[in-house]
Design a protein around this motif. Structure first.
Motif, short mmCIF file in Angstrom:
data_model
loop_
_atom_site.label_atom_id
_atom_site.label_comp_id
_atom_site.label_asym_id
_atom_site.label_seq_id
_atom_site.Cartn_x
_atom_site.Cartn_y
_atom_site.Cartn_z
N TYR A 173 -1.43 -10.50 -2.35
CA TYR A 173 -2.90 -10.40 -1.60
C TYR A 173 -2.91 -9.86 -0.30
O TYR A 173 -4.14 -9.33 0.24
CB TYR A 173 -3.10 -12.00 -1.62
CG TYR A 173 -3.57 -12.49 -2.81
CD1 TYR A 173 -4.84 -12.11 -3.55
CD2 TYR A 173 -2.97 -13.24 -3.81
CE1 TYR A 173 -5.25 -12.23 -4.83
CE2 TYR A 173 -3.24 -13.57 -5.08
CZ TYR A 173 -4.54 -13.09 -5.69
OH TYR A 173 -5.02 -13.46 -6.92
N LEU A 174 -1.92 -9.67 0.58
CA LEU A 174 -2.04 -9.08 1.86
C LEU A 174 -2.11 -7.48 1.53
O LEU A 174 -2.98 -6.92 2.13
CB LEU A 174 -0.74 -9.33 2.37
CG LEU A 174 -0.57 -10.53 3.28
CD1 LEU A 174 1.07 -10.69 3.85
CD2 LEU A 174 -1.35 -10.89 4.24
N ARG A 213 11.38 -14.60 4.09
CA ARG A 213 12.25 -14.15 2.97
C ARG A 213 11.81 -12.84 2.44
O ARG A 213 12.69 -11.97 1.80
CB ARG A 213 12.39 -15.09 1.88
CG ARG A 213 13.05 -16.25 2.21
CD ARG A 213 14.66 -16.08 2.21
NE ARG A 213 15.25 -15.80 0.99
CZ ARG A 213 15.58 -16.61 -0.10
NH1 ARG A 213 15.56 -17.97 0.18
NH2 ARG A 213 16.09 -16.31 -1.21
N ILE A 214 10.58 -12.44 2.55
CA ILE A 214 9.89 -10.98 2.25
C ILE A 214 10.45 -9.94 2.81
O ILE A 214 10.75 -8.95 2.38
CB ILE A 214 8.31 -11.24 2.39
CG1 ILE A 214 7.60 -12.24 1.57
CG2 ILE A 214 7.98 -9.91 2.27
CD1 ILE A 214 6.41 -12.22 1.61
N ILE A 219 5.76 -7.09 7.52
CA ILE A 219 5.14 -6.66 8.98
C ILE A 219 4.43 -5.58 8.80
O ILE A 219 3.06 -5.32 9.07
CB ILE A 219 6.15 -6.30 9.96
CG1 ILE A 219 6.91 -7.38 10.29
CG2 ILE A 219 5.79 -5.75 11.03
CD1 ILE A 219 6.28 -8.69 10.93
N ARG A 220 4.56 -4.52 7.73
CA ARG A 220 4.04 -3.22 7.42
C ARG A 220 2.44 -3.88 6.84
O ARG A 220 1.43 -3.12 7.04
CB ARG A 220 4.65 -2.62 6.36
CG ARG A 220 3.92 -1.28 5.93
CD ARG A 220 4.85 -0.29 4.79
NE ARG A 220 5.08 -1.28 3.78
CZ ARG A 220 4.27 -1.22 2.55
NH1 ARG A 220 3.05 -0.61 2.58
NH2 ARG A 220 4.64 -1.91 1.53
N LEU A 221 2.49 -4.73 6.02
CA LEU A 221 1.29 -5.31 5.63
C LEU A 221 0.49 -5.70 6.47
O LEU A 221 -1.05 -5.54 6.35
CB LEU A 221 1.66 -6.22 4.25
CG LEU A 221 2.24 -5.70 3.06
CD1 LEU A 221 2.89 -6.96 2.08
CD2 LEU A 221 1.58 -4.56 2.34
N ASN A 355 -0.61 6.15 5.84
CA ASN A 355 -0.01 4.87 5.14
C ASN A 355 1.16 5.25 4.23
O ASN A 355 2.07 4.56 3.99
CB ASN A 355 -0.96 3.81 4.55
CG ASN A 355 -1.64 3.05 5.52
OD1 ASN A 355 -0.73 2.66 6.42
ND2 ASN A 355 -2.83 2.49 5.47
N VAL A 356 0.98 6.32 3.39
CA VAL A 356 1.91 6.89 2.55
C VAL A 356 3.32 7.32 3.30
O VAL A 356 4.21 7.21 2.92
CB VAL A 356 1.29 7.90 1.66
CG1 VAL A 356 2.22 8.79 0.83
CG2 VAL A 356 0.20 7.41 0.64
N LYS A 357 2.92 8.11 4.35
CA LYS A 357 4.15 8.65 5.35
C LYS A 357 4.60 7.28 5.84
O LYS A 357 5.89 7.39 6.03
CB LYS A 357 3.53 9.47 6.04
CG LYS A 357 3.00 10.62 5.90
CD LYS A 357 2.31 11.42 7.03
CE LYS A 357 1.56 12.61 6.72
NZ LYS A 357 0.80 13.50 7.80
#
Length: 472
Positions: A173-174, A213-214, A219-221, A355-357
């Motif tokens: 969901y993030l 645990r993720i 952090i990226r999300l 975001n792909v990079k």
């Protein structure tokens, strides 16, 4: 014979799974009406009963309560066989199910949670995989709403019995919220956004020890959602007030940087059909023969401008979720870096390309050879090197992006980023992925400013690598 649960094209062959389900119902339908037989079924009869009951519930909603009641009466394996059947339906047939069958499927999932069925965690993971990034169709948004509502409704049970489902749900969901929040003012999305935000904030604030645990992809999300007020507050606490999460083992955001994210989370963001097609492309299609396969993939999964964000999930999966064998690497099968290069060129929106990079380079920033896998960072290096000299613009843009990440990703913790990138280059050179990191600085096709910048950075990275080595 017309299907009762599937959308079938006129000339499409009959689905064998549905055929088996229907035949079981036709054979046993008299037993699924009261009064129920009192005999104990044999193992073969038990399997057939499960098939018949599942098909009956999916195609005969008016008899569903009676048939579920019979399932409760005859179950002998903690619902394991029934849940496995449901998981097969989700993995192989969900996209073809008619609306009424999808509604019945969700009601069955809720019932399986109620009885704490064996394997329910895997079933819920399979359903989360059917939520597609960048898909704003009514069916996809409906599934988003139904699952997040189910998670909130069954919150206490999930916390106590299936915490991994909460982690899976948070990761999913993030990610989809980054799509849903880009279209403000859309009334169709407003209610969904509110409940998705409610769920994610509840997990982050009340169960942060589970979130740890993720790993680093959390952090990226979250960074992609800092424009949303609720997540901006979470981000501020992550960086400045870690004590707000009341989790003893969490003291600084760098702890998440150093924790690799399991490949299970990257599988969550692509459907089983996408996974199958990508693995086929990367295992069987020869370099030079891939164009028609790529064109089909674009039409099937990436048609429509909103679907472009799915490329982010695909690149993350290719880097961290698909590691080819040595035989494949040494063959003439199209390599991962070439597929990623094609996907990058398919980006039309600048924020998607960025975001792909980031998805491509993300593990470089925190790479630690003690816990990280060289295969996660290999595609970016090979894409930069192999793009010289024919596609040197690709090398330029990737190097620029990497250097900008080093300088700007987290200025307060830049030493961690520099060490991570240094470790990536060093490991890639030591393992022979490239002969030397100077393959980039010595390239005539690179502009002098790039060479100078890389030279300075390599000197800095070498210092950090030596300082961080066990022998220092």
């Amino acid at each position: 014979m017309a299907s009762k649960i599937l959308k079938i094209a006129p000339l499409e062959a009959q689905n064998q799974i549905e055929l088996s389900l229907r035949q079981a119902l036709e054979l046993l339908e008299p037993q699924l009406r009261p009064p129920f037989p009192l005999t104990i079924p044999t193992p073969e009869e038990y399997s057939q009963l499960n098939w018949a009951i599942l098909y009956g519930v999916l195609c005969e909603p008016h008899f569903a309560k009676i048939q579920i009641k019979y399932l409760h009466a005859v179950v002998t394996d903690g619902y394991c066989f029934f849940v496995n059947l449901l998981t097969t339906i989700v993995d192989e047939l969900y996209s073809k199910l008619v609306k009424s069958a999808r509604i019945q499927l969700i009601s069955l999932v809720s019932e399986m949670i109620y009885v704490s069925a064996v394997g329910i965690d895997g079933l819920l993971a399979s359903l989360l995989r059917q939520i597609v990034g960048g898909d704003f169709s009514d069916g996809n948004l409906w599934l988003c709403f139904e699952l997040v509502s189910l998670f909130l409704c069954k919150w206490n049970w999930l916390v106590e019995e299936e915490p991994q489902v909460l982690r899976n749900g948070l990761h999913t969901y993030l990610r989809v919220l980054s799509d849903h929040c880009r279209f403000s003012g859309d009334s169709k999305l407003e209610a969904l956004r509110r409940i998705e935000i409610e769920f994610c904030i509840k997990v982050l604030r009340e169960q942060f020890h589970l979130c740890l645990r993720i790993g680093r992809d959390l952090i990226r999300l979250l960074q992609d959602l800092v424009h949303v007020p609720e997540f901006r507050a979470v981000w501020k606490d992550l960086v400045l007030n870690p004590g707000e999460f009341k989790t003893q083992e969490f003291e600084d955001i760098s702890q998440l940087y150093r924790q690799r994210t399991s490949s299970r989370y990257f599988l969550l963001r692509i459907t089983p059909e996408m996974e199958s097609q990508l693995r086929f492309l990367l295992t069987h299609v020869k370099l030079g023969s891939q164009k028609r396969h790529q064109a089909w993939f674009l039409r099937k999964f990436l048609s429509g401008s909103e679907r472009e964000t799915l490329i982010i999930d695909i690149v993350r999966f290719i880097c961290c979720g698909h590691h080819p064998s040595n035989d494949i690497i040494q063959s003439d099968v199209i390599p991962r870096w070439a597929v990623i290069g094609w996907l990058l060129k398919s980006c039309r929106k600048s924020y998607v390309e960025a975001n792909v990079k980031l998805a491509l380079f993300y593990d470089w920033l925190f790479f630690d050879e003690r816990i990280d896998n060289i295969m996660n960072v290999e595609p970016a290096m090979l894409l930069m090197v192999n793009s010289i000299p024919k596609y040197v613009a690709m090398t330029h843009t990737l190097l620029e992006f990497l250097l900008l990440l080093v300088d700007n990703f987290d200025s307060e913790r830049k030493d961690i980023i520099v060490k991570g990138v240094a470790s990536s280059f060093g490991m890639l050179a030591r393992k022979g992925v490239v002969g030397s990191i100077h393959v980039l600085t010595s390239c005539d096709a690179l502009s002098p400013p790039h060479k100078e910048w890389l030279g300075r950075c390599f000197e800095s990275w070498s210092f950090y690598r030596i300082a961080a080595s066990p022998s220092s």
